[in-house]
Design a protein around this motif. Structure first.
Motif, PDB file in Angstrom:
ATOM      1  N   GLU A  54       0.831  -1.209   0.000  1.00 18.01           N
ATOM      2  CA  GLU A  54       0.000   0.000   0.000  1.00 18.01           C
ATOM      3  C   GLU A  54       0.864   1.257   0.000  1.00 18.01           C
ATOM      4  O   GLU A  54       0.527   2.245  -0.650  1.00 18.01           O
ATOM      5  CB  GLU A  54      -0.939   0.001   1.204  1.00 18.01           C
ATOM      6  CG  GLU A  54      -2.065  -0.999   1.076  1.00 18.01           C
ATOM      7  CD  GLU A  54      -2.917  -1.134   2.323  1.00 18.01           C
ATOM      8  OE1 GLU A  54      -2.454  -0.747   3.428  1.00 18.01           O
ATOM      9  OE2 GLU A  54      -4.040  -1.637   2.205  1.00 18.01           O
ATOM     10  N   LYS A  55       1.984   1.212   0.697  1.00 14.76           N
ATOM     11  CA  LYS A  55       2.871   2.368   0.777  1.00 14.76           C
ATOM     12  C   LYS A  55       3.762   2.502  -0.461  1.00 14.76           C
ATOM     13  O   LYS A  55       4.025   3.608  -0.933  1.00 14.76           O
ATOM     14  CB  LYS A  55       3.742   2.260   2.032  1.00 14.76           C
ATOM     15  CG  LYS A  55       4.678   3.429   2.222  1.00 14.76           C
ATOM     16  CD  LYS A  55       5.479   3.295   3.499  1.00 14.76           C
ATOM     17  CE  LYS A  55       6.424   4.481   3.640  1.00 14.76           C
ATOM     18  NZ  LYS A  55       7.301   4.337   4.800  1.00 14.76           N
ATOM     19  N   ASN A  56       4.246   1.368  -0.989  1.00 11.91           N
ATOM     20  CA  ASN A  56       5.258   1.394  -2.049  1.00 11.91           C
ATOM     21  C   ASN A  56       4.763   0.975  -3.429  1.00 11.91           C
ATOM     22  O   ASN A  56       5.526   1.040  -4.392  1.00 11.91           O
ATOM     23  CB  ASN A  56       6.434   0.501  -1.638  1.00 11.91           C
ATOM     24  CG  ASN A  56       7.104   1.013  -0.393  1.00 11.91           C
ATOM     25  OD1 ASN A  56       7.807   2.009  -0.424  1.00 11.91           O
ATOM     26  ND2 ASN A  56       6.856   0.360   0.734  1.00 11.91           N
ATOM     27  N   GLY A  57       3.546   0.494  -3.534  1.00  8.17           N
ATOM     28  CA  GLY A  57       2.979   0.141  -4.831  1.00  8.17           C
ATOM     29  C   GLY A  57       3.116  -1.324  -5.214  1.00  8.17           C
ATOM     30  O   GLY A  57       2.237  -1.867  -5.865  1.00  8.17           O
ATOM     31  N   SER A  58       4.204  -1.969  -4.824  1.00  4.93           N
ATOM     32  CA  SER A  58       4.408  -3.382  -5.146  1.00  4.93           C
ATOM     33  C   SER A  58       5.540  -3.940  -4.294  1.00  4.93           C
ATOM     34  O   SER A  58       6.225  -3.195  -3.592  1.00  4.93           O
ATOM     35  CB  SER A  58       4.738  -3.569  -6.631  1.00  4.93           C
ATOM     36  OG  SER A  58       5.993  -3.001  -6.941  1.00  4.93           O
ATOM     37  N   ASN A  97      -6.475 -15.846  -3.224  1.00  2.00           N
ATOM     38  CA  ASN A  97      -7.671 -15.293  -2.597  1.00  2.00           C
ATOM     39  C   ASN A  97      -8.033 -13.903  -3.097  1.00  2.00           C
ATOM     40  O   ASN A  97      -8.896 -13.242  -2.529  1.00  2.00           O
ATOM     41  CB  ASN A  97      -7.511 -15.307  -1.074  1.00  2.00           C
ATOM     42  CG  ASN A  97      -7.634 -16.718  -0.533  1.00  2.00           C
ATOM     43  OD1 ASN A  97      -8.733 -17.219  -0.357  1.00  2.00           O
ATOM     44  ND2 ASN A  97      -6.518 -17.373  -0.308  1.00  2.00           N
ATOM     45  N   GLY A  98      -7.354 -13.444  -4.136  1.00  2.00           N
ATOM     46  CA  GLY A  98      -7.731 -12.186  -4.776  1.00  2.00           C
ATOM     47  C   GLY A  98      -7.269 -10.930  -4.076  1.00  2.00           C
ATOM     48  O   GLY A  98      -7.682  -9.835  -4.444  1.00  2.00           O
ATOM     49  N   VAL A  99      -6.414 -11.056  -3.071  1.00  2.00           N
ATOM     50  CA  VAL A  99      -5.926  -9.878  -2.360  1.00  2.00           C
ATOM     51  C   VAL A  99      -4.838  -9.190  -3.180  1.00  2.00           C
ATOM     52  O   VAL A  99      -4.814  -7.968  -3.304  1.00  2.00           O
ATOM     53  CB  VAL A  99      -5.389 -10.263  -0.961  1.00  2.00           C
ATOM     54  CG1 VAL A  99      -4.845  -9.040  -0.236  1.00  2.00           C
ATOM     55  CG2 VAL A  99      -6.476 -10.936  -0.137  1.00  2.00           C
ATOM     56  N   LEU A 100      -3.937  -9.998  -3.745  1.00  2.00           N
ATOM     57  CA  LEU A 100      -2.840  -9.479  -4.567  1.00  2.00           C
ATOM     58  C   LEU A 100      -2.942 -10.004  -5.988  1.00  2.00           C
ATOM     59  O   LEU A 100      -3.582 -11.027  -6.231  1.00  2.00           O
ATOM     60  CB  LEU A 100      -1.477  -9.919  -3.992  1.00  2.00           C
ATOM     61  CG  LEU A 100      -1.130  -9.511  -2.570  1.00  2.00           C
ATOM     62  CD1 LEU A 100       0.257 -10.037  -2.213  1.00  2.00           C
ATOM     63  CD2 LEU A 100      -1.210  -8.019  -2.378  1.00  2.00           C
ATOM     64  N   VAL A 101      -2.292  -9.315  -6.914  1.00  2.00           N
ATOM     65  CA  VAL A 101      -2.106  -9.814  -8.277  1.00  2.00           C
ATOM     66  C   VAL A 101      -0.620  -9.984  -8.515  1.00  2.00           C
ATOM     67  O   VAL A 101       0.195  -9.188  -8.043  1.00  2.00           O
ATOM     68  CB  VAL A 101      -2.725  -8.890  -9.349  1.00  2.00           C
ATOM     69  CG1 VAL A 101      -4.229  -8.910  -9.283  1.00  2.00           C
ATOM     70  CG2 VAL A 101      -2.207  -7.482  -9.234  1.00  2.00           C
ATOM     71  N   GLU A 126       1.128  -6.775  -6.500  1.00  2.00           N
ATOM     72  CA  GLU A 126       0.419  -5.525  -6.229  1.00  2.00           C
ATOM     73  C   GLU A 126      -0.940  -5.839  -5.636  1.00  2.00           C
ATOM     74  O   GLU A 126      -1.454  -6.944  -5.804  1.00  2.00           O
ATOM     75  CB  GLU A 126       0.221  -4.726  -7.530  1.00  2.00           C
ATOM     76  CG  GLU A 126       1.522  -4.248  -8.155  1.00  2.00           C
ATOM     77  CD  GLU A 126       1.303  -3.450  -9.427  1.00  2.00           C
ATOM     78  OE1 GLU A 126       0.154  -3.322  -9.891  1.00  2.00           O
ATOM     79  OE2 GLU A 126       2.310  -2.975  -9.975  1.00  2.00           O
ATOM     80  N   ILE A 127      -1.549  -4.847  -4.998  1.00  2.00           N
ATOM     81  CA  ILE A 127      -2.894  -4.981  -4.464  1.00  2.00           C
ATOM     82  C   ILE A 127      -3.847  -5.150  -5.633  1.00  2.00           C
ATOM     83  O   ILE A 127      -3.775  -4.426  -6.623  1.00  2.00           O
ATOM     84  CB  ILE A 127      -3.303  -3.749  -3.623  1.00  2.00           C
ATOM     85  CG1 ILE A 127      -2.346  -3.544  -2.441  1.00  2.00           C
ATOM     86  CG2 ILE A 127      -4.756  -3.845  -3.160  1.00  2.00           C
ATOM     87  CD1 ILE A 127      -2.402  -4.594  -1.374  1.00  2.00           C
ATOM     88  N   ASN A 128      -4.755  -6.112  -5.531  1.00  2.00           N
ATOM     89  CA  ASN A 128      -5.765  -6.329  -6.563  1.00  2.00           C
ATOM     90  C   ASN A 128      -6.833  -5.258  -6.422  1.00  2.00           C
ATOM     91  O   ASN A 128      -7.479  -5.153  -5.389  1.00  2.00           O
ATOM     92  CB  ASN A 128      -6.380  -7.720  -6.395  1.00  2.00           C
ATOM     93  CG  ASN A 128      -7.295  -8.085  -7.532  1.00  2.00           C
ATOM     94  OD1 ASN A 128      -7.401  -7.380  -8.513  1.00  2.00           O
ATOM     95  ND2 ASN A 128      -7.961  -9.214  -7.390  1.00  2.00           N
ATOM     96  N   LYS A 129      -6.987  -4.446  -7.452  1.00  2.00           N
ATOM     97  CA  LYS A 129      -7.933  -3.320  -7.381  1.00  2.00           C
ATOM     98  C   LYS A 129      -9.259  -3.665  -7.979  1.00  2.00           C
ATOM     99  O   LYS A 129      -9.482  -4.388  -8.804  1.00  2.00           O
ATOM    100  CB  LYS A 129      -7.338  -2.106  -8.083  1.00  2.00           C
ATOM    101  CG  LYS A 129      -6.079  -1.676  -7.385  1.00  2.00           C
ATOM    102  CD  LYS A 129      -5.435  -0.510  -8.056  1.00  2.00           C
ATOM    103  CE  LYS A 129      -4.179  -0.192  -7.267  1.00  2.00           C
ATOM    104  NZ  LYS A 129      -3.334   0.756  -7.793  1.00  2.00           N
TER     105      LYS A 129
END
Length: 82
Positions: A33-37, A64-68, A79-82
């Motif tokens: 969340e702070k650094n992008g990936s 579980n769809g939290v990250l990609v 990265e965070i899955n948006k």
């Protein structure tokens, strides 16, 4: 905490975890969340765990769809899955 326990992340993500992985997942997610990936190597250093443990945590978050997962091999980033 039970050996296998389900926790809920923001946005209602349910991830099955073992032992003390929730804290490691939280650390990884906050870093992204702070650094992008994050890379697996960076995550490994961040949570001070072995390669296989870190990979398992990252893969569980992807499943579980939290990250990609972006890319393959040493340049793979999460990265965070948006």
């Amino acid at each position: 905490m039970n050996e296998n326990e389900s926790i809920e992340f923001k946005e209602n993500y349910n991830v099955s975890i073992q032992n003390n992985s929730k804290g490691d997942m939280d650390i990884i997610i906050k870093y992204i969340e702070k650094n992008g990936s994050i890379t697996r190597i960076n995550a490994q250093a961040l949570i001070n765990k072995e390669k296989t443990t870190t990979s398992t945590i990252l893969n569980k978050l992807v499943e579980n769809g939290v990250l990609v997962k972006i890319g393959n091999g040493p340049s793979t980033r999460y990265e965070i899955n948006k």
